[in-house]
Design an enzyme around this catalytic site. Structure first.
Site, mmCIF file in Angstrom:
data_model
loop_
_atom_site.group_PDB
_atom_site.id
_atom_site.type_symbol
_atom_site.label_atom_id
_atom_site.label_comp_id
_atom_site.label_asym_id
_atom_site.label_seq_id
_atom_site.Cartn_x
_atom_site.Cartn_y
_atom_site.Cartn_z
ATOM 1 N N GLU A 127 5.247 -4.743 -1.332
ATOM 2 C CA GLU A 127 5.611 -3.866 -0.201
ATOM 3 C C GLU A 127 7.073 -3.973 0.196
ATOM 4 O O GLU A 127 7.700 -2.995 0.600
ATOM 5 C CB GLU A 127 4.735 -4.193 1.019
ATOM 6 C CG GLU A 127 3.297 -3.710 0.907
ATOM 7 C CD GLU A 127 2.398 -4.627 0.088
ATOM 8 O OE1 GLU A 127 2.910 -5.606 -0.494
ATOM 9 O OE2 GLU A 127 1.193 -4.350 0.023
ATOM 10 N N GLU A 186 -4.803 -7.145 -1.414
ATOM 11 C CA GLU A 186 -5.360 -7.417 -0.081
ATOM 12 C C GLU A 186 -6.874 -7.264 -0.087
ATOM 13 O O GLU A 186 -7.595 -8.028 0.562
ATOM 14 C CB GLU A 186 -4.727 -6.483 0.955
ATOM 15 C CG GLU A 186 -3.258 -6.834 1.213
ATOM 16 C CD GLU A 186 -2.610 -5.908 2.216
ATOM 17 O OE1 GLU A 186 -2.584 -4.685 1.944
ATOM 18 O OE2 GLU A 186 -2.125 -6.373 3.261
ATOM 19 N N ALA A 198 -2.310 1.013 -2.039
ATOM 20 C CA ALA A 198 -2.407 2.231 -1.235
ATOM 21 C C ALA A 198 -1.953 3.434 -2.052
ATOM 22 O O ALA A 198 -1.228 3.294 -3.031
ATOM 23 C CB ALA A 198 -1.523 2.090 -0.006
ATOM 24 N N GLY A 254 -2.228 -3.192 -1.468
ATOM 25 C CA GLY A 254 -3.549 -3.083 -0.874
ATOM 26 C C GLY A 254 -4.648 -3.530 -1.831
ATOM 27 O O GLY A 254 -5.709 -3.994 -1.392
#
Ligand code: NAI
Length: 689
Positions: free
Chosen positions: A126, A106, A62, A103
């Site tokens: 995270e 992911e 992110a 992310g």
């Protein structure tokens, strides 16, 4: 349609993420990825998709700067991108080089297959920002690799190489070269399977975890959470999210999302993100001081004691040539032994290859010949903490160091200018305050003397970066940033002893706040005699009307110098610390209270924590007002990196900004009046406005 990420390669579409330098998934890239994917899906000549990045990054996750802004929530959000990838009717293969983090990983997990270069790094970090993966990481990863591996990756937040993960189930192919070719071959094979055998595309969502074993495993892990982890809600939330991975995927994703949003709003996560940005900022010199660093290949270190040897090790690890100078052969021999014992230990523990250890040691030149200093670009003095000794050493350095060499002192408290003025070149002198153990602790205070030139400071910052440390600029004031705040904190803790608390009350309250250790256990560990010596040296100049707590002096007079003598504030048997202090210590403390005319009242943990924090905040405001710290956030970096301040509380400045202002100012005034003479009450507006 804008399909700028999309290229044809035979029957395949190659979608290349393109948001330099690390392909962070900001809104624009999310949008462009969806567009490219839709184009590939609609294009009849395309049978499968390869999704890739650049050499540095498949995708680093992110865009942290979007956190909390409307852009983060603007469609397509990451979850939408992932859903589209997973639902694509054509196989989507992730080709991973560089990093796939957060992310980014992911995104790869939502693909139908993953191929990676062997040195690619994959991870879900995270937790280090007080969060959990928020776009399926906690749901898809355990489905692919099992709960154990998923837990290990997410609890530590550390990345692993594709080589390490080769058998984990996360990757379908790990290659040493020709990544795109390998990913294309995999994509064609999946497309053929689909066309010929109608084999459904492999998706993490279609796998299931066994609810009973998963629950048992997670209960086990919950019981093992340390007190510090229990203070951080992300750890429990992570286990809750993993528990939800036994549900159908869409329900699990929803639960993960709820937990993620709660964490994102938590003070702890805000504090950790504050630290993340504060650390980045701290390594930059203020614009008015920016300069090009001087060359830095060879470092000379004077004094091969605890600090000198530690500094030598980190300089060797960074690939620098090191000259290690001592006052005599016996001391040199001991210092050299420290360095080689260290490398031997790492090799024996399997943490370093013997060849690398040997190469590092080969760059060390131990010597007692001061003429060797002429080869150094930077000289770091780490001899005894005594001004006269250091001045004498700097006079010698001045005679032997080459013109333009940077000259540094590792003093903890002494006046850098008084040391610099022993040379004919004070503009080349600065302080480089390392922390013990110097090869482990990341903090480095770069101390600006009155005459330190900007390129000398730039060289100090550059050295910090080379040594993989966090250099923070500080002015030349007693204790610089860190020790000055720590002293104010420790002094306040001593006041609390006189007021009615026992050392164990103070230590346990501050540990409950999140400090790695309480101040009195820390004092015992480092040895009370260091502080005792300093107090004696300051005795003559101390204002007799100041509140002065003599408990430490009395402990020292009784030979209780801390852990090394088996007793200090606490007793130590076989190196194990007693849980509470003994009657002798209680007597000394009770007498100190009586002597000051104080009727002892117990203090609650909350009172202890608040007084300790107030003392730090007050000193932080003074440091900023005096210009010793150039940014408020630098103070937070110093306390977290060098003094065991809980990272998830953000540092004293962040903490102060979370408090109700009127109450904070009011309590600080009370603290000042109770401390009496010697306590300078700061104006908090410099921190809070
Ligand atoms: P130490 O006592 O372990 O080592 C000092 C070394 O300097 C000894 O090996 C001694 O032989 C050598 N030395 C003394 N005079 C010398 C001379 N004229 N020429 C060459 N070598 C000489 O001391 P330590 O703990 O390593 O501290 C060194 C400096 O680092 C001090 O200024 C101290 O305040 C500072 N410091 C210490 C920290 C700690 O936790 N120990 C943390 C941060 C800074």
């Amino acid at each position: 349609m804008n399909t700028d990420l999309f290229q044809h390669r035979g029957p395949l579409a190659i979608i290349t993420l393109d948001n330099p330098p690390v392909n962070s998934l900001g809104h624009a890239l999310r949008q462009r990825t969806v567009t490219a994917l839709e184009a590939a899906q609609a294009d009849a000549s395309v049978c499968a998709v390869v999704l890739t990045g650049n050499d540095k990054a498949f995708c680093a996750g992110a865009d942290v700067s979007e956190f909390g802004t409307p852009l983060q929530r603007a469609e397509p959000v990451l979850a939408t991108v992932l859903a589209k990838v997973e639902a694509c009717r054509k196989p989507v293969v992730a080709a991973i080089s560089g990093v796939a983090l957060g992310g980014g990983l992911e995104l790869a997990l939502a693909c139908h297959s993953r191929v990676a270069l062997e040195n690619a790094k994959l991870g879900l970090p995270e937790i280090l920002l007080g969060l959990i993966p928020g776009s399926g990481g906690t749901q898809r990863l355990p489905r692919l690799v099992g709960v154990d591996t998923a837990l290990a990756m997410m609890l530590s937040g550390q990345d692993q190489t594709a080589r390490q993960l080769v058998d984990s189930g996360l990757l379908d192919d790990v290659v040493s070269q020709d990544l795109i070719e390998a990913a294309c071959a995999r994509a064609i094979s999946l497309a053929d399977e689909l066309a010929v055998n109608k084999t459904p595309l492999p998706r993490a969502r279609d796998r299931q975890l066994d609810p009973t074993t998963t629950r048992a495993r997670l209960a086990d892990e919950r019981a093992k959470l340390t007190p510090r982890q229990q203070l951080q809600p992300a750890y429990t939330a992570l286990l809750d999210a993993l528990q939800a991975a036994t549900l159908p995927l869409d329900e699990g994703l929803q639960r993960e999302r709820e937990l993620f949003l709660q964490l994102q709003a938590s003070t702890q996560s805000q504090a950790l993100r504050h630290q993340f940005f504060a650390e980045r900022e701290a390594t930059k010199l203020p614009a008015k001081l920016s300069a090009t660093p001087r060359p830095l290949q060879t470092v000379a270190i004077i004094g091969a004691g605890t600090m000198g040897a530690g500094i030598a090790i980190c300089a060797l690890d960074a690939g620098l040539a090191v000259i290690l100078l001592e006052q005599d052969s016996a001391a040199l021999q001991r210092g050299q032994q420290r360095v080689s014992d260290h490398y031997q230990g790492r090799v024996t523990a399997g943490k370093m290859k013997a060849s690398l250890a040997a190469a590092n040691e080969a760059r060390l030149t131990p010597t007692i010949d001061w003429a060797q200093l002429s080869h150094a670009d930077l000289v770091i003095e780490a001899v005894f903490e005594d001004l006269a000794v250091k001045q004498e050493v700097f006079r010698k350095i001045d005679q032997h160091a080459r013109a333009g060499a940077v000259l540094a002192t590792n003093t903890s408290y002494l006046d850098v200018d008084a040391i610099a003025n022993a040379t004919t070149r004070p503009q080349d002198v600065l302080g480089l305050h390392f922390f013990s153990p110097a090869n482990v602790m990341k903090l480095l205070e770069v101390v600006r003397g009155a005459q330190s030139s900007p390129d000398v400071l730039a060289t100090g910052m550059e050295l910090g970066k080379k040594l993989k440390k966090l250099p923070v600029l500080t002015g030349n004031a007693f204790g610089f940033i860190g020790n000055r705040i720590y002293n104010a904190y420790r002094k306040q803790c001593e006041f609390m002893l006189e007021d009615g608390a026992w050392p164990e009350d103070v230590d346990s309250a501050l540990q409950a706040f999140g400090f790695a250790m309480g101040p009195f256990a820390v004092a015992d560990l480092s040895g009370l005699d260091i502080a005792w010596r300093m107090r004696k040296s300051q005795a003559a100049s101390r204002d007799p009307r100041e509140r002065y707590v003599s408990i430490l002096d009395q402990l020292c007079e009784q030979g209780r110098l801390g852990r090394k003598t088996g007793a200090g504030y606490y007793n130590y048997v076989d190196g194990k610390k007693s849980r509470v202090t003994d009657a002798v210590v209680h007597d000394i403390i009770a007498q100190a209270s009586q002597h000051r005319g104080i009727v002892r009242h117990p203090l609650s943990a909350a009172q202890i924590q608040r007084r300790a924090m107030l003392a730090m905040v007050n000193e932080a405001a003074l440091l900023l007002a005096e210009g010793v710290a150039s940014r408020a956030s630098d103070i937070d970096v110093v306390l977290v990196q060098g003094y065991g301040f809980p990272r998830w509380e953000g540092g004293p400045v962040f903490w102060a900004r979370q408090q109700e202002r009127a109450a904070l100012e009011n309590d600080l005034r009370t603290l000042a009046s109770e401390a009496g003479r010697g306590f300078v009450l700061a104006d908090l507006s410099i921190l809070l406005d």
